[in-house]
Scaffold this active site. Sequence first.
Site, PDB file in Angstrom:
ATOM      1  CG  ASN A   1      -2.619   0.293   0.816  1.00 51.83           C
ATOM      2  OD1 ASN A   1      -2.623   1.429   0.587  1.00 51.83           O
ATOM      3  ND2 ASN A   1      -2.940  -0.317   1.197  1.00 51.83           N
ATOM      4  CB  CYS A   2      -0.029   4.801  -0.331  1.00 51.55           C
ATOM      5  SG  CYS A   2       0.565   6.640  -0.384  1.00 51.55           S
ATOM      6  N   PRO A   3       3.536   4.863   0.165  1.00 58.23           N
ATOM      7  CG  PRO A   3       4.635   5.884   0.791  1.00 58.23           C
ATOM      8  CD  PRO A   3       3.743   4.464   1.709  1.00 58.23           C
ATOM      9  CG  LEU A   4       5.194   0.538   1.502  1.00 60.95           C
ATOM     10  CD1 LEU A   4       5.159  -0.485   2.092  1.00 60.95           C
ATOM     11  CD2 LEU A   4       7.653   0.788   1.588  1.00 60.95           C
TER      12      LEU A   4
ATOM     13  CG  ASP B   1      -2.221   1.387  -3.707  1.00 65.96           C
ATOM     14  OD1 ASP B   1      -2.842   1.711  -3.684  1.00 65.96           O
ATOM     15  OD2 ASP B   1      -1.457   2.166  -3.791  1.00 65.96           O
TER      16      ASP B   1
END
Lengths: 78, 169
Positions: A16-19, A43
């Site tokens: 999920n954000c920001p990965l 995502d």
Amino acid sequence: MSAIASSVELDCKGLNCPLPILKTKKTIDGMQSGEVLKMMATDPGSVSDMASWANRTGNEVVEHEEAAGIHIFYIKKK
Amino acid sequence: MAETKKLAIIASQGTLDWAYPPFILASTAAAMDMEAVVFFTFYGLPLLKKEIDAKVAPHTNPAMPMKMPFGSSGFQEINWQVPNIISGNMPGFDNMATSLMKETFKKKGVATVEQLREMCQESGVRFIACQMTMEVFGFSKEEFIDGVEYGGAATFLEYAADADISLFV
């Protein structure tokens, strides 16, 4: 299947954000100019985030496709 | 390409939920070829400790959803309405809520605060610890991770004066 040839693949499914953005940047940094990265993500936010990231960094999302909740981005390093 | 943009963030909160935004934004800024500085002050300062022990305290934020990270999807959808008289007084409630939030984040593929902090440092984000807060609350440099700079309001403002984005978290 896409006809775009990619030299590097990055699996960000389940992240999920920001990965997805952070991992994409890290991978792109290790690539040569003109090479294409195939990045896969689940995502839904990565669609607009990848576009914004590309706009700012100058890398190009050559193609984006989606199937069964999986987004595939082809990103050409500037 | 446009000139390098600069992001300046003040991190003033030390709960688990508020620990996220500074590290998410700073690491993403670096990934977008921006410069980023995070100034840690007051309750944000412990986020620089080697072991982050940030917790959530649901009674301080009535808008915080209380959901279970396990069970059937219907069960996970339930937003448990816990009265403040319980969440604020029951021993161990904050620890339980913290475990649930960490578990939920993990299941949703969200990085830990420690991971994001590491990614910030790897990508050149600068961390500045507020010297005054260190004196007031009795923190020593030995408690903090390596690579931290130390300074005060003027140090932050010198950078922020040229920043394109300035945020107080």
